[in-house]
Each structure stands twice: as C-alpha cells, then as structure tokens.
Write a protein that holds these residues in place. Sequence first.
Motif, mmCIF file in Angstrom:
data_model
loop_
_atom_site.group_PDB
_atom_site.id
_atom_site.type_symbol
_atom_site.label_atom_id
_atom_site.label_comp_id
_atom_site.label_asym_id
_atom_site.label_seq_id
_atom_site.Cartn_x
_atom_site.Cartn_y
_atom_site.Cartn_z
ATOM 1 N N ASN A 99 0.873 -1.175 0.000
ATOM 2 C CA ASN A 99 0.000 0.000 0.000
ATOM 3 C C ASN A 99 0.910 1.224 0.000
ATOM 4 O O ASN A 99 1.411 1.649 1.035
ATOM 5 C CB ASN A 99 -0.890 -0.012 1.234
ATOM 6 N N HIS A 131 0.512 4.378 -0.503
ATOM 7 C CA HIS A 131 0.104 5.713 -0.051
ATOM 8 C C HIS A 131 -1.024 5.596 0.961
ATOM 9 O O HIS A 131 -2.135 5.181 0.637
ATOM 10 C CB HIS A 131 -0.355 6.564 -1.232
ATOM 11 N N SER A 132 -0.713 5.988 2.184
ATOM 12 C CA SER A 132 -1.682 5.901 3.289
ATOM 13 C C SER A 132 -1.633 7.160 4.135
ATOM 14 O O SER A 132 -0.557 7.704 4.411
ATOM 15 C CB SER A 132 -1.356 4.690 4.175
ATOM 16 N N CYS A 173 -4.409 6.014 -6.619
ATOM 17 C CA CYS A 173 -5.266 5.616 -5.491
ATOM 18 C C CYS A 173 -6.719 5.716 -5.956
ATOM 19 O O CYS A 173 -7.470 6.604 -5.521
ATOM 20 C CB CYS A 173 -5.024 6.522 -4.288
ATOM 21 N N GLY A 203 -2.138 2.775 -3.975
ATOM 22 C CA GLY A 203 -2.358 3.059 -2.566
ATOM 23 C C GLY A 203 -3.835 3.199 -2.258
ATOM 24 O O GLY A 203 -4.660 3.386 -3.157
ATOM 25 N N SER A 204 -4.169 3.130 -0.965
ATOM 26 C CA SER A 204 -5.564 3.314 -0.560
ATOM 27 C C SER A 204 -5.809 4.681 0.057
ATOM 28 O O SER A 204 -6.941 5.002 0.406
ATOM 29 C CB SER A 204 -6.002 2.210 0.418
ATOM 30 N N ASP A 205 -4.760 5.498 0.233
ATOM 31 C CA ASP A 205 -4.858 6.916 0.552
ATOM 32 C C ASP A 205 -5.781 7.198 1.735
ATOM 33 O O ASP A 205 -5.410 7.016 2.883
ATOM 34 C CB ASP A 205 -5.301 7.672 -0.699
ATOM 35 N N GLU A 233 -8.231 -1.628 -5.966
ATOM 36 C CA GLU A 233 -7.389 -0.586 -6.568
ATOM 37 C C GLU A 233 -6.834 -1.071 -7.911
ATOM 38 O O GLU A 233 -6.776 -0.306 -8.884
ATOM 39 C CB GLU A 233 -6.234 -0.207 -5.631
#
Length: 443
Positions: A58, A60-61, A290, A317-319, A329
């Motif tokens: 992942n 980008h979180s 994302c 990512g799931s941001d 995604e």
Amino acid sequence: MSGQASYLLDRAWLDGRVQEDVVVSVADGRFTRVEVGAEHARLETTRLRGLTIPGLANAHSHAFHRALRGRTQRERGTFWTWREKMYAVASRLDPDAYFALAAATYREMVAAGITCVGEFHYLHHQPDGTAYDEPNAMALALVEAAREAGIRIALLDTCYLSSGFGAAVEGAQVRYSDGDADAWADRTHRLRAHQRPGVVIGAAVHSVRAVPREQLRTVVAAAAGVPLHVHLSEQQAENDACRAAYGVSPTELLHDAGALGPATSAVHATHLGEHDVRLLGESATRSCFCPTTERDLGDGIGPSRALRAAGSPLTLGSDSHAVIDLFEEMRAVELNERLATQQRGHWTSGELLDAATWVGQESLGFADAGRIAVGMRADLVTVDTGSPRTAGTGADENSLVFAATAQDVLEVMVDGVVVVRQGDRAEIGRELDEAIDTIWKAM
C-alpha cells in the motif's frame, strides 16, 4: 525468526504466471527454497490451499483518514469541503489516539493482504503547533502501530510549510509545519535514528502548494538515498494556482527542483499535460494511483497507461481508506481507463499485480520484497479461489484482479511470520470501532 518452515502452495503467482504445487521454505524471514512440482514436496510441509501471491504494498496511506469512512458521504461538495472534515479529525489526535487508530487500520490492511505500507505523515506537532517533548512522538506512534500490527512501514515524513503558495499555515495546518525546510530536515534526520529492520524513514513533499519553491531543493537534498513521495496535480485548482504563482505546472516545478527520479513517487498524478507525462516518464518517477480515493473525492481519472508508456512505473495506494482493498485498486486502474477511453484492455492482470507487489515494495524502500523467490522477504498472501466472488473464475491472475476482494484473503505471512488468519477480522472490527468512536466523541 529462527528455524525453518516449509509450505506447499496449491497455486502460486510465480515468475509472472500461476504455477501449481510450489514448495517454499522459509528461514529467518526469507525464502530459502522455491521449487515447482509435487515431486519436490517430500519434506514436512504446511499446505496453503487457494492461490498464493507475494505481499501487497500500500504505497500511499494517511492512517488517520480511516476515521472518516462513511461519515463524509451525506453532504454534497468537493475535495475542498471534504478537507475541512479531515482537518477536524486531525485537530483531535494525540500520540495515544493516533497509535490506537493506526494500529487498527494497519491490522485491517494486513487482513487485506498488505504487508508493507507507505505512511504519508504530516501530523507532527501538538494542536497549537508547538513540538512535543519528543519532537517525533506522532511519527513514533505510527512506527509502533505498524510493529503491533505486524506490517512493514515506510514512514514518509512530510514537509508542509504553507496553506498555499506562500500563505501562512492556518487552523489544523499549524500541526503540520516545522517553520521552514531546514527545521523539517533536522527533525527528520533525528527520526532516522529509529530506523530498524522493517522500518524505512523516507521523506515527502506534501504538495507544491505546501512547500515554497525556494525550499524544495532543501527537501530534495535531505531525502537523498531514501524514498521521496509527493502529492501531484490531484486537483486542477492546484495546477492553476501553481501556474499563477510560478508560471509552470507542478510537474515542471518539481523537475526544476531536482525532485523527480526513480526514488520519487508522484501520488495521484491526475491532471497532467503531455509535457508533464513526458517529464515523469523520462525521469522514471513512479506514479502512485489511489483510484478508490480519487473517485470518492471526485478528483478525476489520471492517465495511467500514458504514464506507463512514457516510462513511469505504476504503484497503488488506498490513501484516505474509503476502501482498504488492493484488489479493488488494481481493477479500478483498468476500469477507469475504460471509462475514459470507451475501450477495454489497457492493463493486463499481470501488470497490475506487479504494480501492487514488487513495484510498490520497491517504491517504499523494500527492494527485497514483492516476489516469491529465494533470498526475498518471505511474504505470502493466500486467496480463496472458491468463494462466492472467485468461484468459477479460473483461479488465475485474472481471477485475483477482476473477481477477488480483501474478504477473500485467507492467511497472510509477513517476513516469515503468519500475522493474520481469516478469523481475525471480527477482532479487528472491534478495535477499529473503539479507536474511531473515541475520536468522534471528543469532537
């Protein structure tokens, strides 16, 4: 991890294709043996039924955004009105509350097959902007939350100095700012003393609106040798304001500051011109899409295939965590291209799996993860191929990308340790409920 364990994988994504009866041995958190064929399964093994893939990344979180899921959908508005709700949550967190929310959120990720997270972290200081006694208390809460959840973390410590192209920070943003890039670099340098196995301390430019042009090079210099991530052109309004302030696009501004390159990930990369795409591709800057957040916030559809063709590798990512599901995604990248072009078949399932596994792991500083191969980190994610979603789909890479969801993940191994089994989900739900309710009750 000491000792050795061996597993017989009914099916596994290996060397770009699904293969049957794969035996893997694991010692000290790494694969020591990977062999195909039942005839190799003469040692004592644990059988993993289903289709097993490498660990998902992942890339980008924002862990604290998980508290917003389902609570920002009832009113009309834009990204900018949603942002006010996000700021309200940001203003309420302290290191203890941040740890509880992040630990539960990271456990949700692991249950979804995610073995590494890139945490884009900018909640640095107390609500009034003063530093904690330990200046990196909030960052260390995230690192400890990842350890608790059993997930690797790239802590992308973020420089955020302006509310927009030279304007002073305001409201919740005072928590984000170190005053100038030199002070940010000094604090981040001290944070790197806490780097250990399974933890990478990277860097981030929040956006070109949040870091003045004259301070970008300081951030780039401080990020030498570590991953550097940046929100890029998520909104057309950012592009317009950048051109008004500097006469160039955000991508051009980053290029001029020396910020682009293989260690850099451009997050969202939504509203790009042809020249922007070329700059990102020629520099081999990664593009982190994302899609579930980009559609939730009404951002738009980015040119994923054009970026890849230009030379920019895709990561995912799931941001904001409107959904935590890397399978969703993956397929959303292809489905968004179909909506934008009215044509099907832009991304193969194999390309999307690469983006979600080894390419994403590399972008977070873990080049030794994301493949089932001798010497690599022993991450395994086993997916149910007989669920109501996956049954009858062929139990191959297309089944994973276009049918499976996070709910189909049966078991997850991170660095040789089984950290999640399917029965753990109810407990994770209770932890999330408690952490999120505590935040909203304080507002």
